[in-house]
Design a protein around this motif. Structure first.
Motif, PDB file in Angstrom:
ATOM      1  N   ARG A 133      -7.161   8.540  -7.115  1.00 41.05           N
ATOM      2  CA  ARG A 133      -6.786   9.932  -7.374  1.00 41.05           C
ATOM      3  C   ARG A 133      -6.708  10.738  -6.077  1.00 41.05           C
ATOM      4  NH1 ARG A 133      -7.189  11.747 -12.634  1.00 41.05           N
ATOM      5  NH2 ARG A 133      -8.089  10.291 -14.138  1.00 41.05           N
ATOM      6  N   ARG A 134      -7.557  10.412  -5.117  1.00 37.64           N
ATOM      7  CA  ARG A 134      -7.622  11.180  -3.876  1.00 37.64           C
ATOM      8  C   ARG A 134      -6.555  10.683  -2.893  1.00 37.64           C
ATOM      9  NH1 ARG A 134     -11.209   7.250  -4.139  1.00 37.64           N
ATOM     10  NH2 ARG A 134     -11.501   5.825  -2.389  1.00 37.64           N
ATOM     11  N   PRO A 135      -6.163  11.528  -1.947  1.00 29.65           N
ATOM     12  CA  PRO A 135      -5.247  11.051  -0.898  1.00 29.65           C
ATOM     13  C   PRO A 135      -5.887   9.918  -0.110  1.00 29.65           C
ATOM     14  CG  PRO A 135      -5.395  13.443  -0.899  1.00 29.65           C
ATOM     15  CD  PRO A 135      -6.485  12.957  -1.811  1.00 29.65           C
ATOM     16  N   PHE A 176       0.845  -1.182   0.000  1.00 34.59           N
ATOM     17  CA  PHE A 176       0.000   0.000   0.000  1.00 34.59           C
ATOM     18  C   PHE A 176       0.886   1.239   0.000  1.00 34.59           C
ATOM     19  CE2 PHE A 176      -3.965  -2.176   0.815  1.00 34.59           C
ATOM     20  CZ  PHE A 176      -3.590  -3.307   1.513  1.00 34.59           C
ATOM     21  N   THR A 177       0.580   2.160  -0.877  1.00 39.06           N
ATOM     22  CA  THR A 177       1.353   3.396  -0.909  1.00 39.06           C
ATOM     23  C   THR A 177       0.421   4.594  -0.962  1.00 39.06           C
ATOM     24  OG1 THR A 177       2.975   4.712  -2.129  1.00 39.06           O
ATOM     25  CG2 THR A 177       1.582   3.249  -3.441  1.00 39.06           C
ATOM     26  N   SER A 178       0.665   5.553  -0.072  1.00 40.89           N
ATOM     27  CA  SER A 178      -0.094   6.802  -0.051  1.00 40.89           C
ATOM     28  C   SER A 178       0.650   7.902  -0.788  1.00 40.89           C
ATOM     29  CB  SER A 178      -0.361   7.226   1.404  1.00 40.89           C
ATOM     30  OG  SER A 178      -1.106   6.238   2.080  1.00 40.89           O
ATOM     31  N   ALA A 179       1.790   7.568  -1.358  1.00 41.26           N
ATOM     32  CA  ALA A 179       2.594   8.529  -2.131  1.00 41.26           C
ATOM     33  C   ALA A 179       3.006   7.838  -3.425  1.00 41.26           C
ATOM     34  CB  ALA A 179       3.795   8.993  -1.325  1.00 41.26           C
ATOM     35  N   PHE A 180       2.096   7.786  -4.379  1.00 43.69           N
ATOM     36  CA  PHE A 180       2.317   7.021  -5.588  1.00 43.69           C
ATOM     37  C   PHE A 180       3.530   7.528  -6.358  1.00 43.69           C
ATOM     38  CE2 PHE A 180       1.338   6.151 -10.134  1.00 43.69           C
ATOM     39  CZ  PHE A 180       1.388   4.771 -10.065  1.00 43.69           C
ATOM     40  N   PHE A 184      -2.351   9.611 -10.292  1.00 46.98           N
ATOM     41  CA  PHE A 184      -2.830   8.961  -9.073  1.00 46.98           C
ATOM     42  C   PHE A 184      -1.967   9.353  -7.880  1.00 46.98           C
ATOM     43  CE2 PHE A 184      -3.861   6.012 -12.598  1.00 46.98           C
ATOM     44  CZ  PHE A 184      -5.240   6.159 -12.550  1.00 46.98           C
ATOM     45  N   ARG A 185      -2.600   9.362  -6.703  1.00 47.38           N
ATOM     46  CA  ARG A 185      -1.903   9.759  -5.483  1.00 47.38           C
ATOM     47  C   ARG A 185      -1.705   8.593  -4.525  1.00 47.38           C
ATOM     48  NH1 ARG A 185      -4.423  15.435  -3.546  1.00 47.38           N
ATOM     49  NH2 ARG A 185      -2.505  15.386  -2.334  1.00 47.38           N
ATOM     50  N   ALA A 186      -2.405   7.492  -4.769  1.00 46.61           N
ATOM     51  CA  ALA A 186      -2.269   6.323  -3.896  1.00 46.61           C
ATOM     52  C   ALA A 186      -2.566   5.062  -4.706  1.00 46.61           C
ATOM     53  CB  ALA A 186      -3.215   6.428  -2.704  1.00 46.61           C
TER      54      ALA A 186
END
Length: 441
Positions: free
Chosen positions: A284-286, A238-242, A261-263
């Motif tokens: 797309r969203r955080p 899982f990544t929150s900083a794509f 994309f952001r995540a």
């Protein structure tokens, strides 16, 4: 005298018991008495503090008391009071927001009783006001938690329903990429890959801009790409900083600027201890990926993996059935003089069920041709085996030049001598294209 009354052991500022007013103040609860005739309101110290007023500077005017409320909240509170007065009710209650000195928001609750005269006209309003921020915030938190849980449950139920109708691998990909597919997953993009002969084959891409990943559709299953590593290790990523993740995987760098994309969640697809492939959900969203969100993503991956496992097995069985049926039927249709023959064979199937239907075209002496259409009882490999034996026997009897009635009589006797309880239906026609006549049984 000795005071034998029971008390709770709490003392006021002068050593006595804490009175009701002091108890209310400790809980940020105050009282007020509003004289409607005089247009003034008397508020105790605790009540003034709740309203954000300095006790020494309050002028007793209702408008001063609520000056910290913004225009919308003030209008809403005035509407509640006005409606209660007009309707003849004896009480009212309301929640409203108030801005504190430090610019934080306070939820305030007022509960009041309307005192009326004999003519029904209101003269006074008395009540309490309290800081309800803690309970409202907790309530909102619980409500938001419940909303998230309902949303997650809905996603799982809708995904399960969509996958339950998927029979083939194509059906699974259609359910994931078709109308409503991404919405059911709560994602903005999707990539789905299957392990095939030591490679990871991306069989589905859905979402804006993901077509830029076409170059990565078929790659050896080895490190260097996040989905490949998730499949190899069996552990999700899982990544929150794509965009930061792209820096860790140089092979993705050429596509960084074209992926909005952001995540992302990289999920292995495992069913019955077998790794079938992997799935990526793009956002797309955080997205912080809380424990609930991770569990939801893993649950969705499990649903997809189980559906794929069923679909792969079905496709393999269908291929087996198709190949088996093909070996039982004529490999080619003979060319006949004086006419043309066209054949279309479309078998019904369900899983490994193999039909006992068959056809045949048999060249006969003297320019004649025999045409056969038959069906053995049942939809299994035994029916297919009987069908193959019957086709060969009937072809041999017809090739000997027997009349149609004799051909079917011998074929019927042949079937009776086989170790089976299956029956068969069959039509055999002998056509003479020279004379234009046909005999059929």
């Amino acid at each position: 005298m000795t005071d034998n009354r029971e008390h709770d052991g709490q003392s006021g500022p002068h050593g006595g018991e804490i009175g009701p007013t002091e108890r209310l103040a400790m809980n940020r609860t105050g009282s007020f008495d509003w004289d409607l005739d005089a247009g003034s309101i008397d508020v105790d110290t605790a009540g003034l503090l709740v309203f954000g007023q300095e006790p020494g500077g309050f002028d007793g005017r209702p408008t001063t008391l609520v000056h910290r409320l913004d225009q919308q909240e003030r209008a809403r509170l005035e509407s509640v009071v006005r409606e209660a007065l007009k309707s003849g009710r004896s009480s009212y209650a309301a929640h409203f927001r108030l801005e504190r000195e430090d610019a934080s928001e306070q939820w305030t609750h007022v509960q009041a009783r309307i005192l009326r005269g004999g003519d029904g006209r209101a003269h006074r309003i008395v009540g309490i006001v309290r800081d309800a921020t803690s309970e409202v915030t907790h309530s909102e938190f619980v409500m938001e938690l419940e909303r998230r849980r309902r949303r997650q449950t809905d996603m799982v139920e809708r995904s399960t329903h969509a996958m339950s109708r998927a029979v083939t691998v194509d059906d699974v990909t259609a359910a994931l990429t078709g109308p409503g597919g991404l919405a059911r997953l709560g994602a903005d993009g999707l990539a789905l890959g299957l392990v095939e002969d030591g490679s990871l084959n991306i069989i589905a891409l859905s979402g804006d801009s993901l077509d830029v990943l076409d170059d990565l559709r078929l790659r050896r299953l080895e490190g260097g790409l996040p989905l490949h590593e998730a499949v190899l290790s069996g552990r999700p990523l899982f990544t929150s900083a794509f965009q930061e993740l792209i820096k860790e995987y140089p092979q993705l760098a050429p596509y960084a600027g074209r992926l909005p994309f952001r995540a992302a969640a990289y999920l292995p697809l495992v069913a019955q201890a077998r790794t079938l492939g992997g799935m990526v959900l793009f956002y797309r969203r955080p997205t912080a990926f809380s424990a609930d969100e991770r569990n939801l993503a893993l649950g969705l991956a499990a649903i997809v993996a189980q559906s794929l496992q069923r679909a792969i097995l079905f496709d393999e069985e269908r291929e087996l059935a198709t190949d088996l049926q093909a070996t039982m039927l004529p490999r080619r249709i003979p060319v006949i003089e004086g006419g043309e023959i066209a054949v279309r064979y479309h078998s019904a199937w369900s899983g490994r069920q193999v039909g006992g239907d068959w056809y045949d075209v048999v060249p006969l002496p003297k320019g004649r041709v025999g045409i056969v259409i038959g069906d053995v009882e049942g939809h299994d490999t035994h029916a297919a085996a009987i069908m193959g034996q019957l086709r060969i026997a009937l072809r041999a009897y017809a090739g000997e030049g027997h009349a149609p009635s004799t051909v079917l009589a011998r074929a019927s006797r042949f079937l009776a001598e086989l170790d089976t309880e299956r029956f068969a239906t069959c039509t055999y026609a002998e056509v003479d294209l020279g004379t234009g006549t046909a005999r059929a049984v």
